[in-house]
Design a protein around this motif. Structure first.
Motif, PDB file in Angstrom:
ATOM      1  N   THR A  46       0.646  -1.110  -0.010  1.00 35.67           N
ATOM      2  CA  THR A  46       0.042  -0.034   0.006  1.00 35.67           C
ATOM      3  C   THR A  46       0.874   1.124   0.004  1.00 35.67           C
ATOM      4  O   THR A  46       1.786   1.404   0.839  1.00 35.67           O
ATOM      5  CB  THR A  46      -0.997  -0.097   1.328  1.00 35.67           C
ATOM      6  OG1 THR A  46      -1.654  -1.095   1.177  1.00 35.67           O
ATOM      7  CG2 THR A  46      -1.875   1.436   1.045  1.00 35.67           C
ATOM      8  N   MET A  48       1.919   4.847   0.790  1.00 34.32           N
ATOM      9  CA  MET A  48       1.607   5.360   2.280  1.00 34.32           C
ATOM     10  C   MET A  48       1.477   6.961   2.276  1.00 34.32           C
ATOM     11  O   MET A  48       1.145   7.626   2.991  1.00 34.32           O
ATOM     12  CB  MET A  48       2.748   5.047   3.275  1.00 34.32           C
ATOM     13  CG  MET A  48       2.726   3.628   3.458  1.00 34.32           C
ATOM     14  SD  MET A  48       0.959   2.830   4.036  1.00 34.32           S
ATOM     15  CE  MET A  48       1.131   3.346   5.675  1.00 34.32           C
ATOM     16  N   THR A  49       1.952   7.601   0.963  1.00 38.34           N
ATOM     17  CA  THR A  49       2.362   8.791   0.858  1.00 38.34           C
ATOM     18  C   THR A  49       1.648   9.399  -0.361  1.00 38.34           C
ATOM     19  O   THR A  49       1.689   8.437  -1.276  1.00 38.34           O
ATOM     20  CB  THR A  49       3.689   9.458   1.160  1.00 38.34           C
ATOM     21  OG1 THR A  49       4.450   9.011   0.283  1.00 38.34           O
ATOM     22  CG2 THR A  49       4.246   9.028   2.566  1.00 38.34           C
ATOM     23  N   GLU A  51      -0.247  11.653  -3.678  1.00 40.69           N
ATOM     24  CA  GLU A  51      -1.747  11.467  -4.202  1.00 40.69           C
ATOM     25  C   GLU A  51      -2.087  10.284  -4.354  1.00 40.69           C
ATOM     26  O   GLU A  51      -3.277  10.043  -4.539  1.00 40.69           O
ATOM     27  CB  GLU A  51      -1.531  12.322  -5.141  1.00 40.69           C
ATOM     28  CG  GLU A  51      -0.562  12.262  -6.375  1.00 40.69           C
ATOM     29  CD  GLU A  51      -0.365  13.064  -7.624  1.00 40.69           C
ATOM     30  OE1 GLU A  51      -0.856  12.539  -8.577  1.00 40.69           O
ATOM     31  OE2 GLU A  51      -0.054  14.414  -7.426  1.00 40.69           O
ATOM     32  N   ARG A  52      -1.153   9.218  -4.159  1.00 37.14           N
ATOM     33  CA  ARG A  52      -1.936   7.726  -4.569  1.00 37.14           C
ATOM     34  C   ARG A  52      -1.817   7.013  -3.152  1.00 37.14           C
ATOM     35  O   ARG A  52      -2.213   5.878  -3.280  1.00 37.14           O
ATOM     36  CB  ARG A  52      -0.767   7.116  -5.487  1.00 37.14           C
ATOM     37  CG  ARG A  52      -0.913   7.706  -6.961  1.00 37.14           C
ATOM     38  CD  ARG A  52       0.209   6.871  -7.931  1.00 37.14           C
ATOM     39  NE  ARG A  52      -0.145   5.410  -7.811  1.00 37.14           N
ATOM     40  CZ  ARG A  52       0.800   4.727  -8.446  1.00 37.14           C
ATOM     41  NH1 ARG A  52       1.649   4.989  -8.976  1.00 37.14           N
ATOM     42  NH2 ARG A  52       0.437   3.360  -8.445  1.00 37.14           N
ATOM     43  N   LYS A  53      -1.969   8.094  -1.917  1.00 36.40           N
ATOM     44  CA  LYS A  53      -1.916   7.356  -0.575  1.00 36.40           C
ATOM     45  C   LYS A  53      -3.087   6.371  -0.660  1.00 36.40           C
ATOM     46  O   LYS A  53      -4.268   6.690  -0.965  1.00 36.40           O
ATOM     47  CB  LYS A  53      -1.985   8.487   0.231  1.00 36.40           C
ATOM     48  CG  LYS A  53      -1.907   8.003   1.796  1.00 36.40           C
ATOM     49  CD  LYS A  53      -1.994   8.854   2.808  1.00 36.40           C
ATOM     50  CE  LYS A  53      -1.979   8.503   4.013  1.00 36.40           C
ATOM     51  NZ  LYS A  53      -1.831   9.569   5.112  1.00 36.40           N
ATOM     52  N   GLY A  54      -2.884   5.211  -0.072  1.00 33.33           N
ATOM     53  CA  GLY A  54      -3.745   4.086   0.017  1.00 33.33           C
ATOM     54  C   GLY A  54      -4.086   3.270  -1.208  1.00 33.33           C
ATOM     55  O   GLY A  54      -4.797   1.940  -1.046  1.00 33.33           O
ATOM     56  N   GLU A  55      -3.443   3.572  -1.975  1.00 37.76           N
ATOM     57  CA  GLU A  55      -3.660   2.768  -3.387  1.00 37.76           C
ATOM     58  C   GLU A  55      -2.590   1.590  -3.486  1.00 37.76           C
ATOM     59  O   GLU A  55      -1.561   1.420  -2.810  1.00 37.76           O
ATOM     60  CB  GLU A  55      -3.093   3.380  -4.720  1.00 37.76           C
ATOM     61  CG  GLU A  55      -3.322   2.766  -6.098  1.00 37.76           C
ATOM     62  CD  GLU A  55      -3.036   3.573  -6.984  1.00 37.76           C
ATOM     63  OE1 GLU A  55      -2.320   3.135  -8.146  1.00 37.76           O
ATOM     64  OE2 GLU A  55      -3.320   4.801  -7.292  1.00 37.76           O
ATOM     65  N   GLU A  56      -2.943   0.644  -3.710  1.00 35.49           N
ATOM     66  CA  GLU A  56      -2.322  -0.835  -3.608  1.00 35.49           C
ATOM     67  C   GLU A  56      -1.362  -1.009  -4.879  1.00 35.49           C
ATOM     68  O   GLU A  56      -2.106  -0.749  -6.061  1.00 35.49           O
ATOM     69  CB  GLU A  56      -3.372  -2.076  -3.603  1.00 35.49           C
ATOM     70  CG  GLU A  56      -3.708  -2.196  -2.302  1.00 35.49           C
ATOM     71  CD  GLU A  56      -4.505  -3.697  -2.147  1.00 35.49           C
ATOM     72  OE1 GLU A  56      -4.466  -4.422  -1.130  1.00 35.49           O
ATOM     73  OE2 GLU A  56      -5.155  -4.229  -2.993  1.00 35.49           O
ATOM     74  N   GLN A 149       6.365   6.206  -6.730  1.00 35.40           N
ATOM     75  CA  GLN A 149       6.588   6.544  -5.434  1.00 35.40           C
ATOM     76  C   GLN A 149       8.032   6.157  -4.932  1.00 35.40           C
ATOM     77  O   GLN A 149       8.364   4.990  -5.415  1.00 35.40           O
ATOM     78  CB  GLN A 149       5.479   5.849  -4.349  1.00 35.40           C
ATOM     79  CG  GLN A 149       4.030   6.352  -4.898  1.00 35.40           C
ATOM     80  CD  GLN A 149       3.654   7.749  -4.515  1.00 35.40           C
ATOM     81  OE1 GLN A 149       4.324   8.292  -3.458  1.00 35.40           O
ATOM     82  NE2 GLN A 149       2.739   8.405  -5.279  1.00 35.40           N
TER      83      GLN A 149
END
Length: 189
Positions: A46, A48-49, A51-56, A149
């Motif tokens: 996942t 963690m930081t 604009e894609r935070k939370g994306e798998e 990321q």
């Protein structure tokens, strides 16, 4: 009397030859390697930081599937994790060099994963009953293909990973029962 002595001699020689046999207790039934990018086999990470935070994201890995048959007269391994049947892949120098050139480090050395942003894992049958087959899957993560990321290692290009895949069977699998080495098998055969 001479017949008994002769019979005893043949039986003794047969037992001695059988005891000195160096045939390993396992036989390599099948070995395959493929590039996998599959959540059911590798899981996901996942972000963690950003604009894609939370994306798998799902890593791409060099995935070894090895099947071993117990050819001994006894079961191999025990339920106790200290005495299970395990394997280790020992890469050739050519494969180590390819890994370093393509991925940036030797993926077959667990110490080199520290701070790499990727990992490795395995699934094993710790016990192989007499005459049965055990399944051993080992994977080495190469990176994340859509990693934008900095927290994840970017996977090598598709062409580079295919190049690594081409020589991935240039290795030996070492089979252990607990800490005792029981066989060395060439994955190229």
């Amino acid at each position: 009397m001479k017949k008994r002595l002769l019979l005893f001699s043949f039986i003794s020689i047969f037992i001695l030859l059988a005891a000195c046999s160096s045939k390993p207790p396992v036989e390599l039934i099948r070995s395959t390697v493929e590039l996998k990018n599959d959540k059911s086999h590798l899981g996901s990470m996942t972000i963690m930081t950003g604009e894609r935070k939370g994306e798998e994201v799902i890593p791409t890995a060099l995935y070894y599937s090895i099947r071993l048959k117990n050819t001994s007269w006894n079961k191999l391994g025990e339920e106790d994790p200290k005495n299970q049947v395990t394997i280790k892949i020992i890469p050739s120098e050519k494969l180590i060099n390819a890994s370093r050139n393509i991925v940036g480090f030797n993926i077959f050395n667990s110490d080199e994963y520290v701070d790499s942003g990727v990992g490795f894992g395995e699934s094993i049958d710790g016990v192989i009953p007499k005459g049965k087959t055990g399944k051993y899957d080992i994977y080495y993560e190469l990176g994340v293909q859509d990693a934008k990321q900095s927290e994840f290692k970017v996977a090598p290009s598709k062409e580079a990973m295919e190049e690594l895949l081409k020589i991935s069977l240039d290795a030996t699998v070492v089979v252990y029962e607990g800490k005792k080495e029981v066989a060395r098998l060439d994955l190229n055969k």
